[in-house]
Motif scaffolding. Structure first.
Motif, PDB file in Angstrom:
ATOM      1  N   VAL A  63      -8.908   4.258  -2.624  1.00 31.46           N
ATOM      2  CA  VAL A  63      -7.437   3.923  -3.650  1.00 31.46           C
ATOM      3  C   VAL A  63      -6.284   3.243  -3.502  1.00 31.46           C
ATOM      4  N   ARG A  64      -6.449   2.215  -4.750  1.00 29.75           N
ATOM      5  CA  ARG A  64      -4.862   1.296  -4.385  1.00 29.75           C
ATOM      6  C   ARG A  64      -4.243   1.794  -4.507  1.00 29.75           C
ATOM      7  N   VAL A  65      -2.861   1.873  -3.326  1.00 30.56           N
ATOM      8  CA  VAL A  65      -2.384   2.650  -3.711  1.00 30.56           C
ATOM      9  C   VAL A  65      -0.678   2.094  -4.151  1.00 30.56           C
ATOM     10  N   ASN A  66       0.440   1.978  -4.520  1.00 30.55           N
ATOM     11  CA  ASN A  66       1.579   1.492  -4.635  1.00 30.55           C
ATOM     12  C   ASN A  66       1.624   0.736  -3.713  1.00 30.55           C
ATOM     13  N   ALA A  67       2.989  -0.059  -3.557  1.00 30.30           N
ATOM     14  CA  ALA A  67       2.718  -1.022  -2.794  1.00 30.30           C
ATOM     15  C   ALA A  67       4.637  -0.033  -1.795  1.00 30.30           C
ATOM     16  N   VAL A  68       3.937  -0.831  -0.572  1.00 38.60           N
ATOM     17  CA  VAL A  68       5.364  -0.570   0.565  1.00 38.60           C
ATOM     18  C   VAL A  68       6.357  -0.388  -0.015  1.00 38.60           C
ATOM     19  N   GLY A  69       7.590   0.504  -0.200  1.00 40.53           N
ATOM     20  CA  GLY A  69       8.805   1.009  -0.825  1.00 40.53           C
ATOM     21  C   GLY A  69       8.728   0.685  -1.956  1.00 40.53           C
ATOM     22  N   THR A  70       7.580   1.202  -2.761  1.00 43.86           N
ATOM     23  CA  THR A  70       7.669   2.048  -4.302  1.00 43.86           C
ATOM     24  C   THR A  70       7.983   3.081  -4.200  1.00 43.86           C
ATOM     25  N   ALA A  71       8.328   3.866  -5.174  1.00 43.20           N
ATOM     26  CA  ALA A  71       8.840   5.443  -5.044  1.00 43.20           C
ATOM     27  C   ALA A  71       7.563   5.708  -5.131  1.00 43.20           C
ATOM     28  N   TRP A  72       5.859   5.315  -5.236  1.00 43.89           N
ATOM     29  CA  TRP A  72       4.799   6.283  -5.211  1.00 43.89           C
ATOM     30  C   TRP A  72       4.195   5.823  -3.914  1.00 43.89           C
ATOM     31  N   HIS A  73       4.433   5.096  -3.208  1.00 43.22           N
ATOM     32  CA  HIS A  73       3.541   4.565  -2.202  1.00 43.22           C
ATOM     33  C   HIS A  73       3.358   5.949  -1.033  1.00 43.22           C
ATOM     34  N   GLU A  74       4.036   6.807  -0.242  1.00 45.62           N
ATOM     35  CA  GLU A  74       3.812   7.378   0.327  1.00 45.62           C
ATOM     36  C   GLU A  74       3.014   9.129   0.033  1.00 45.62           C
ATOM     37  N   ALA A  75       3.944   9.492  -1.531  1.00 44.43           N
ATOM     38  CA  ALA A  75       2.149  10.289  -2.308  1.00 44.43           C
ATOM     39  C   ALA A  75       1.074  10.172  -1.925  1.00 44.43           C
ATOM     40  N   ASP A  76       1.306   8.307  -2.724  1.00 45.46           N
ATOM     41  CA  ASP A  76      -0.279   7.628  -3.280  1.00 45.46           C
ATOM     42  C   ASP A  76      -0.831   7.889  -2.105  1.00 45.46           C
ATOM     43  N   VAL A  77       0.060   7.533  -0.514  1.00 44.42           N
ATOM     44  CA  VAL A  77      -0.827   7.476   0.991  1.00 44.42           C
ATOM     45  C   VAL A  77      -1.353   9.353   1.641  1.00 44.42           C
ATOM     46  N   ALA A  78      -0.502   9.703   1.499  1.00 44.67           N
ATOM     47  CA  ALA A  78      -0.706  11.583   1.132  1.00 44.67           C
ATOM     48  C   ALA A  78      -2.028  12.213   0.647  1.00 44.67           C
ATOM     49  N   MET A  79      -2.352  11.576  -0.638  1.00 50.15           N
ATOM     50  CA  MET A  79      -3.517  12.322  -1.730  1.00 50.15           C
ATOM     51  C   MET A  79      -4.278  11.558  -0.773  1.00 50.15           C
ATOM     52  N   ALA A  80      -4.592  10.268  -0.248  1.00 54.68           N
ATOM     53  CA  ALA A  80      -5.804   9.656   0.314  1.00 54.68           C
ATOM     54  C   ALA A  80      -6.039   9.953   1.446  1.00 54.68           C
ATOM     55  N   VAL A  81      -4.971  10.066   2.472  1.00 56.58           N
ATOM     56  CA  VAL A  81      -5.204  11.062   3.582  1.00 56.58           C
ATOM     57  C   VAL A  81      -5.683  12.428   3.431  1.00 56.58           C
ATOM     58  N   GLU A  82      -5.603  12.947   2.699  1.00 52.81           N
ATOM     59  CA  GLU A  82      -5.729  14.391   2.520  1.00 52.81           C
ATOM     60  C   GLU A  82      -6.937  14.102   1.715  1.00 52.81           C
ATOM     61  N   HIS A  83      -8.029  13.921   1.297  1.00 50.63           N
ATOM     62  CA  HIS A  83      -8.926  13.605   0.491  1.00 50.63           C
ATOM     63  C   HIS A  83      -9.870  12.956   1.688  1.00 50.63           C
ATOM     64  N   ARG A  84      -9.154  12.084   2.559  1.00 50.68           N
ATOM     65  CA  ARG A  84     -10.396  11.484   3.044  1.00 50.68           C
ATOM     66  C   ARG A  84     -10.536  10.260   2.727  1.00 50.68           C
ATOM     67  N   LEU A  85     -10.000   9.254   1.763  1.00 48.52           N
ATOM     68  CA  LEU A  85      -9.641   8.256   0.618  1.00 48.52           C
ATOM     69  C   LEU A  85      -9.997   7.422   1.654  1.00 48.52           C
ATOM     70  N   SER A  86     -10.814   6.212   1.824  1.00 49.69           N
ATOM     71  CA  SER A  86     -10.479   4.664   2.046  1.00 49.69           C
ATOM     72  C   SER A  86      -8.795   4.234   1.054  1.00 49.69           C
ATOM     73  N   LEU A  87      -8.140   3.564   1.479  1.00 48.66           N
ATOM     74  CA  LEU A  87      -6.738   3.178   1.628  1.00 48.66           C
ATOM     75  C   LEU A  87      -7.236   1.680   1.378  1.00 48.66           C
ATOM     76  N   VAL A  88      -6.915   1.280   0.519  1.00 48.30           N
ATOM     77  CA  VAL A  88      -6.517  -0.277  -0.008  1.00 48.30           C
ATOM     78  C   VAL A  88      -5.071  -0.726  -0.514  1.00 48.30           C
ATOM     79  N   LEU A  89      -3.738  -1.443   0.477  1.00 45.71           N
ATOM     80  CA  LEU A  89      -3.432  -1.413   0.615  1.00 45.71           C
ATOM     81  C   LEU A  89      -2.229  -2.970   0.477  1.00 45.71           C
ATOM     82  N   PRO A  90      -1.900  -3.160  -0.843  1.00 46.87           N
ATOM     83  CA  PRO A  90      -1.845  -4.044  -1.711  1.00 46.87           C
ATOM     84  C   PRO A  90       0.030  -4.769  -1.075  1.00 46.87           C
ATOM     85  N   LYS A  91       0.032  -6.335  -1.094  1.00 43.66           N
ATOM     86  CA  LYS A  91       1.120  -6.821  -0.668  1.00 43.66           C
ATOM     87  C   LYS A  91       1.091  -6.628   0.619  1.00 43.66           C
ATOM     88  N   ALA A  92      -0.094  -6.691   0.968  1.00 47.52           N
ATOM     89  CA  ALA A  92      -0.437  -6.217   2.608  1.00 47.52           C
ATOM     90  C   ALA A  92       0.561  -7.943   3.120  1.00 47.52           C
TER      91      ALA A  92
END
Length: 297
Positions: A63-92
């Motif tokens: 899952v490419r999540v929304n960037a750190v600091g956006t309104a959706w970032h933490e919920a995106d990360v939580a969903m990926a972690v919940e389902h054990r999905l690898s995470l793509v971090l934009p604007k790293a």
């Protein structure tokens, strides 16, 4: 497949579940459901729900999540972690990776997408971060950030070599190259793949299923390379010091082993789509090229 072993990583928009199945059957090592650039602001929540549903049904995606600091970032990360999905971090960059580490990742693999000047300068620190499994180059967004055209090779090749050096120093697999937005230009794709592979990149971000096979072929060692590497390793075991007129010393042996390690195992398409998925109507080959890094056609 683990991010560390992937050579083909295919984006699919998170708000287009009708395309998930075709992406999963494309042969890509990793399918990345994009919640960031490919999804409009008013569709962010819905896209996350689509990816959650697909993961719950058994689709193994990143899952490419929304960037750190956006309104959706933490919920995106939580969903990926919940389902054990690898995470793509934009604007790293250093700060983004540090902020991500403050969340409960539960061992989630992270592909850090470097696509800003700050991220490029921070590449060594990003690659060395405990949660980061690998780096990737977002050269279209990087070009915009730098105020140059993305086909200025002196600039983009500097970015590639920066990520290659940072990855090697951190002991992680070579980085993943950015997208080729010219969907119907096989020659351009081949040129991009050859250039990236020769510079030490070890994978490709794809935006259409038709790009996957060429990328897989380019990043797999050729039969000639495999034959050479096998002869070097065999000669070293037999105590032979020269192969094809070349001395077999420690660097040559190390390179031969690296070539053998890049052999592609015979695998089926990346992961089965969830059994309940509807037939896909993924992007046709005539789709218009993308203009945003990683935004699928």
């Amino acid at each position: 497949m683990s991010l560390a072993h992937a050579t083909t990583l295919l984006f699919v928009p998170g708000d287009r579940p009708d395309r998930f199945e075709r992406a999963l059957r494309s042969g890509a090592d990793v399918v990345i459901c994009d919640l960031e650039d490919a999804v409009a602001v008013d569709a962010k929540e819905t896209a996350r729900d689509h990816v959650r549903d697909a993961a719950a049904a058994g689709a193994r995606v990143a899952v490419r999540v929304n960037a750190v600091g956006t309104a959706w970032h933490e919920a995106d990360v939580a969903m990926a972690v919940e389902h054990r999905l690898s995470l793509v971090l934009p604007k790293a960059n250093r700060a983004a990776v540090a902020a991500l580490a403050e969340l409960d990742l539960g061992g989630t693999e992270v592909l850090a997408l470097v696509e800003t000047a700050r991220g490029l300068l921070d590449a060594a620190d990003v690659a060395a971060a405990p949660s980061v499994r690998r780096l990737a180059l977002g050269h279209l967004d990087l070009a915009t950030d730098l105020g140059v055209a993305p086909d200025v090779l002196t600039v983009m090749d500097h970015a590639r070599t920066t990520l290659v050096v940072a990855s090697s120093a951190a002991g992680v697999v070579g980085p993943v190259d950015g997208v080729t937005p010219q969907l119907r230009d096989a020659e351009r794709l081949a040129d991009d793949l050859t250039r990236a592979e020769r510079l030490g990149m070890r994978g490709k971000l794809c935006i259409h299923p038709d790009q996957v096979a060429a990328a897989a072929d380019r990043f797999a060692p050729s039969p000639q390379e495999l034959a050479w590497a096998s002869s070097v390793v065999t000669a070293e075991r037999a105590g032979v010091a020269v192969v094809d007129g070349q001395m077999v010393d420690a660097p040559v042996l190390a390179r031969a082993r690296q070539v053998l390690a890049r052999r592609r195992p015979h695998t089926s398409p990346s992961s089965a789509a969830p059994s309940s998925a509807a037939p896909s109507s993924a992007a046709p080959s005539s789709a218009a090229p993308s203009t945003t890094e990683g935004e699928p056609a």
